[in-house]
Design an enzyme around this catalytic site. Structure first.
Site, PDB file in Angstrom:
ATOM      1  N   ILE A 222       0.810  -1.356   0.024  1.00 36.24           N
ATOM      2  CA  ILE A 222      -0.059   0.002   0.051  1.00 36.24           C
ATOM      3  C   ILE A 222       0.739   1.408  -0.057  1.00 36.24           C
ATOM      4  O   ILE A 222       0.596   2.012  -0.694  1.00 36.24           O
ATOM      5  CB  ILE A 222      -1.046  -0.076   1.326  1.00 36.24           C
ATOM      6  CG1 ILE A 222      -2.223  -1.179   0.824  1.00 36.24           C
ATOM      7  CG2 ILE A 222      -1.632   1.548   1.519  1.00 36.24           C
ATOM      8  CD1 ILE A 222      -3.046  -0.759  -0.156  1.00 36.24           C
ATOM      9  N   LYS A 237       0.729  17.537 -12.402  1.00 33.36           N
ATOM     10  CA  LYS A 237       0.389  18.922 -11.987  1.00 33.36           C
ATOM     11  C   LYS A 237       1.423  19.829 -12.511  1.00 33.36           C
ATOM     12  O   LYS A 237       0.926  20.868 -13.037  1.00 33.36           O
ATOM     13  CB  LYS A 237       0.348  19.095 -10.512  1.00 33.36           C
ATOM     14  CG  LYS A 237       0.126  20.484  -9.860  1.00 33.36           C
ATOM     15  CD  LYS A 237       0.422  20.545  -8.572  1.00 33.36           C
ATOM     16  CE  LYS A 237       0.415  22.011  -7.956  1.00 33.36           C
ATOM     17  NZ  LYS A 237       1.032  22.153  -6.445  1.00 33.36           N
ATOM     18  N   ASN A 420       8.499   5.692 -21.787  1.00 31.65           N
ATOM     19  CA  ASN A 420       7.382   6.830 -21.248  1.00 31.65           C
ATOM     20  C   ASN A 420       6.128   6.799 -22.068  1.00 31.65           C
ATOM     21  O   ASN A 420       5.805   6.121 -22.857  1.00 31.65           O
ATOM     22  CB  ASN A 420       8.416   8.007 -21.725  1.00 31.65           C
ATOM     23  CG  ASN A 420       8.528   8.561 -23.063  1.00 31.65           C
ATOM     24  OD1 ASN A 420       8.706   7.669 -23.938  1.00 31.65           O
ATOM     25  ND2 ASN A 420       8.243   9.659 -23.531  1.00 31.65           N
ATOM     26  N   CYS A 422       5.338   8.522 -24.714  1.00 30.69           N
ATOM     27  CA  CYS A 422       5.302   8.314 -26.155  1.00 30.69           C
ATOM     28  C   CYS A 422       6.197   7.576 -26.587  1.00 30.69           C
ATOM     29  O   CYS A 422       6.236   7.408 -27.833  1.00 30.69           O
ATOM     30  CB  CYS A 422       5.533   9.652 -26.781  1.00 30.69           C
ATOM     31  SG  CYS A 422       4.451  11.259 -26.251  1.00 30.69           S
ATOM     32  N   GLU A 424       9.134   6.728 -26.472  1.00 30.04           N
ATOM     33  CA  GLU A 424      10.592   7.074 -27.435  1.00 30.04           C
ATOM     34  C   GLU A 424      11.732   7.237 -26.320  1.00 30.04           C
ATOM     35  O   GLU A 424      12.980   7.453 -26.587  1.00 30.04           O
ATOM     36  CB  GLU A 424      10.495   8.400 -28.439  1.00 30.04           C
ATOM     37  CG  GLU A 424      10.829   9.649 -27.347  1.00 30.04           C
ATOM     38  CD  GLU A 424       9.528  10.250 -26.845  1.00 30.04           C
ATOM     39  OE1 GLU A 424       9.538  11.480 -26.319  1.00 30.04           O
ATOM     40  OE2 GLU A 424       8.482   9.584 -26.406  1.00 30.04           O
TER      41      GLU A 424
END
Length: 768
Positions: A222, A237, A420, A422, A424
């Site tokens: 947890i 954020k 990641n 995308c 790459e």
């Protein structure tokens, strides 16, 4: 503050038709436009004119009207852009310093350090800025900037594009004004761009400039899971895109020692991440939060994982805002190929399986098959589920674990567990290190000189970007400590490209030609060499990256040598190897070919290294819906005397293809084949050729109009055997039915097509 006190008044002022005509005539004259019919444009404006429109409404209406004629000729886009940019200049102040003061007064968002530098050196900074370069943007590009990039106070745009570029240059080089000028001029001239978060956040408080973060959970508990979720929330954020892996999280039904209960598995956890992504908004209408989740195909819940993004099925098993990705080992591909059995394990029992690769993985996997509980399925059954998910949803991504580790300058750090968002970036991450990558892309069409690619100018820009991205590492705000620790220790960067398809078109090279394949290899070899050279030069001054010892490059092994390939001989690799032996390099990784989805729209280039998806298509973004014409094609057809209203209709009727329009010379049709008409084998060949010089990876999309199981299987195995790290980012498909083409006079198009001369005479433009 006069501009801002007058801004509302200017917006509410009315503009008359006579003034509009006068301005358009002035733009046509200044820009030396030969294909804009002023009378027709003004007539269209008059047809929808409303007397009580404000100046702002009039500007929007006139620019949109001109933009609606882009399919007639791209020059109308220049009129649209000129109208909008002129208006931005009317409602914003001329002084960069005064704008920064205004932003600080009303939003308090400028960092104290950068605010002090700007106020102290305002005259020097303002002397560098050339606001005329705002007119270099296309209509599409300027609207994208206005919608998402330029700083606003309330609804008021405060800065101009050049101000944004200056913020970036100052953030990177601060008071080194020689370098500030150099970087500003190259950004302003559209030679390269830094990543979207860098454009957003430069000179602001908490300047989070990085694009990519790769998270590995600390532990299967947890505490470990919610620490990962907390990291993901904070990074989201601050405009970061996230790739994370769940290989080590136990599967549904496995026992929980601390409570005596049973685990609910990874699907509810993924739904929490999905909800987190939806909850957190990155800068209002700016970059939306995005998360890609990687899973190895031996995980017990792999079949449920593949269902997550499907349109149908129980909602409690769906997470459609999450991107799914596979981290595929060689053994699985071998078992699929040989139609053998495949074992699924719970990570709590198959301990350490995600921590090894290659022969070590194979040995441990086979050991577990004999010693612990497992679920056995035909490997091809799982493969079929993967293909079905891709055909329906475009995902999961296909990333090859063993290639990513075998061909990595970070292999000495430990096993790389994911890419990641995308696909790459290929970097080591752990519970203690959240890997980061700072990105920039080079606009390839800018390096055409007298019909040739200017390698020396290109190399200079690559080296400048290498220095820039090192300064980004140094000055970046890190939202979590694990990210700062990783980036300072390993110092990876990612230099990419945009506009490769545009470059080929300008140089009269068909995407599938030998010439394109040769240039593709030469560009990426020069790119890798130049970045490595610049990184070595930095290491001579600042020392190698802290985790340098033990890396392949510390042993004198370049990336292409890890791949078993040789360099061309165009560059002095042996001399560079000797310099690296003496000084090391400043960065563990250098080249990553990202999608450039946002920045290529701003700079008017085709995305990354992709072929054109169409020659006429509609682009939908935050800024609205736009018709885009392949301006290179239009320019060629204008020179041949073939561009007309009827020709435009033919291209629209053919859904952006010119292959069936036989009045267009064969050589031109070859150059302007779309992604749907180019053999995917050729696209993969280009990717494989450059991969040996790309020490991270590339966001490789696969285009198949109506994919089948056999087609996709063939493409995946071909890319895998070519040694790709990322076998597929997205699968791009086409709708089963075409939209009704309301703008096409079909009978006229058919009549024109039948009356055209269908002989394929050689094109003089292609013979040089």
């Amino acid at each position: 503050m006069e501009n801002f006190s007058n801004s509302k008044r200017i917006k509410s002022e009315k503009l008359g038709i006579d003034l509009i005509r006068s301005r358009i005539e002035g733009y046509v004259k200044d820009l030396k436009l030969r294909h804009v019919d002023v009378d027709e444009l003004v007539e269209r404006i008059v047809s929808g004119w409303c007397e009580d429109m404000t100046r702002k409404e009039t500007i929007d209406y006139c620019s949109e009207t001109a933009a609606s004629m882009i399919t007639k000729h791209p020059e109308y886009g220049q009129i649209s852009s000129r109208i909008i940019v002129s208006y931005i200049h009317e409602i914003t102040m001329d002084s960069f310093v005064e704008k920064i003061k205004y932003i600080q007064k009303h939003r308090g968002m400028v960092s104290e350090e950068m605010y002090g530098i700007i106020l102290e050196h305002g005259e020097t900074i303002e002397g560098m800025i050339n606001y005329e370069n705002d007119f270099l943007f296309s209509y599409f590009g300027i609207l994208t900037l206005m919608k998402s990039y330029l700083i606003k106070v309330g609804e008021e745009i405060i800065e101009r594009p050049q101000d944004m570029f200056m913020r970036v240059a100052l953030q990177i080089h601060k008071t080194d004004f020689e370098k500030v000028r150099e970087v500003y001029n190259l950004l302003s001239g559209h030679y390269f761009t830094h990543a979207t978060p860098t454009l957003y956040n430069s000179c602001l408080k908490n300047p989070q400039l990085a694009s990519c973060f790769l998270i590995t959970p600390r532990e299967d508990s947890i505490e470990g899971v919610y620490h990962m979720i907390n990291q993901a929330a904070i990074i989201t954020k601050y405009s970061g895109g996230i790739g994370l892996n769940l290989h080590g999280i136990r599967s549904k039904g496995s026992s929980l020692r601390s409570t005596g209960g049973r685990s609910n598995g990874i699907i509810p956890l993924i739904q929490v991440l999905n909800a987190t992504k939806r909850y957190i908004n990155q800068g209002a209408e700016r970059r939306p939060g995005s998360i890609a989740i990687f899973l190895e195909p031996w995980h017990m819940e792999i079949f449920d994982f593949l269902e997550l993004r499907k349109n149908t099925g129980p909602e409690e098993f769906r997470a459609r805002d999450i991107f799914t990705a596979l981290w595929i080992n060689d053994l699985f591909m071998e078992r699929v190929k040989n139609n053998e059995e495949w074992s699924l394990f719970c990570p709590s029992q198959a301990v350490g399986l995600s921590d090894v690769w290659g022969e070590e993985f194979n040995a441990l996997y086979c050991k577990y098959e004999k010693t612990i509980s497992r679920t056995v399925v035909p490997a091809q059954k799982l493969w079929k589920a993967i293909i079905e998910a891709q055909i329906e949803t475009g995902t999961p991504y296909m990333c090859y674990k063993d290639a990513c580790n075998r061909l990595s300058n970070q292999q000495h750090l430990g096993t790389i567990k994911s890419s990641n968002l995308c696909a790459e970036i290929v970097e080591y991450s752990s519970g203690e290190e959240t890997s980061v990558c700072n990105l920039a892309s080079i606009c390839l069409p800018m390096f055409v000189k007298d019909g040739w690619f200017d390698f020396e100018a290109f190399r200079r820009v690559v080296k400048i970007l290498t220095v820039n991205l090192n300064r980004v590492i140094d000055f970046n705000y890190y939202p979590v400590e694990e990210a700062r620790r990783s980036n300072m220790r390993n110092r990876p960067i990612g230099i990419g490209v945009q506009g490769l398809a545009d470059l080929f078109a300008i140089l009269r090279l068909a995407f599938e030609s030998d010439g394109a394949r040769s240039l593709n290899q030469d560009i990426f070899e020069a790119m890798y060499y130049s970045a490595m050279e610049a990184s070595c030069e930095l290491a001579e001054k600042e020392g190698p990256f802290p985790s340098y010892e033990g890396s392949p490059i510390s042993k004198g092994i370049f990336h292409f040598e890890l791949a078993g390939r040789k360099a061309s001989g165009n560059w002095d690799w042996e001399g560079l190897r000797e310099r690296i032996r003496r000084h090391g390099v400043r960065n563990s990784l250098l080249i990553a070919l990202m999608p450039t989805a946002g920045t290529s729209q701003i700079f008017g280039n085709n995305e990354a290294f992709e072929p054109h998806a169409s020659n006429i298509y509609t682009r939908r973004t935050h800024a609205g819906e736009f018709q885009i014409v392949n301006q290179h094609l239009v320019n060629d057809l204008v020179r041949l005397g073939l561009w007309s209203y009827e020709m435009k209709n033919l291209v629209i009727e053919n859904e952006g293809s010119i292959q069936n329009i036989t009045s267009i010379p064969h050589e031109i049709r070859e150059i302007y084949k779309t992604a749907w008409e180019i053999k995917m084998k050729s696209v993969i060949d280009l990717a494989a050729d450059r991969q040996v010089f790309v020490d991270q990876s590339q966001s490789l999309n696969i285009f198949i109009a109506k994919p089948t199981y056999s087609q996709l299987t063939s493409m995946h195995f071909y890319g895998y055997h070519c040694g790709l790290k990322t076998g597929m980012y997205y699968l791009r498909t086409r709708p089963i039915t075409s939209a009704i083409k309301f703008t096409v006079d079909k009978k006229l198009a058919e009549k024109t097509l039948s009356s055209m001369n269908d002989t394929d005479d050689p094109c003089s433009m292609c013979s040089s």
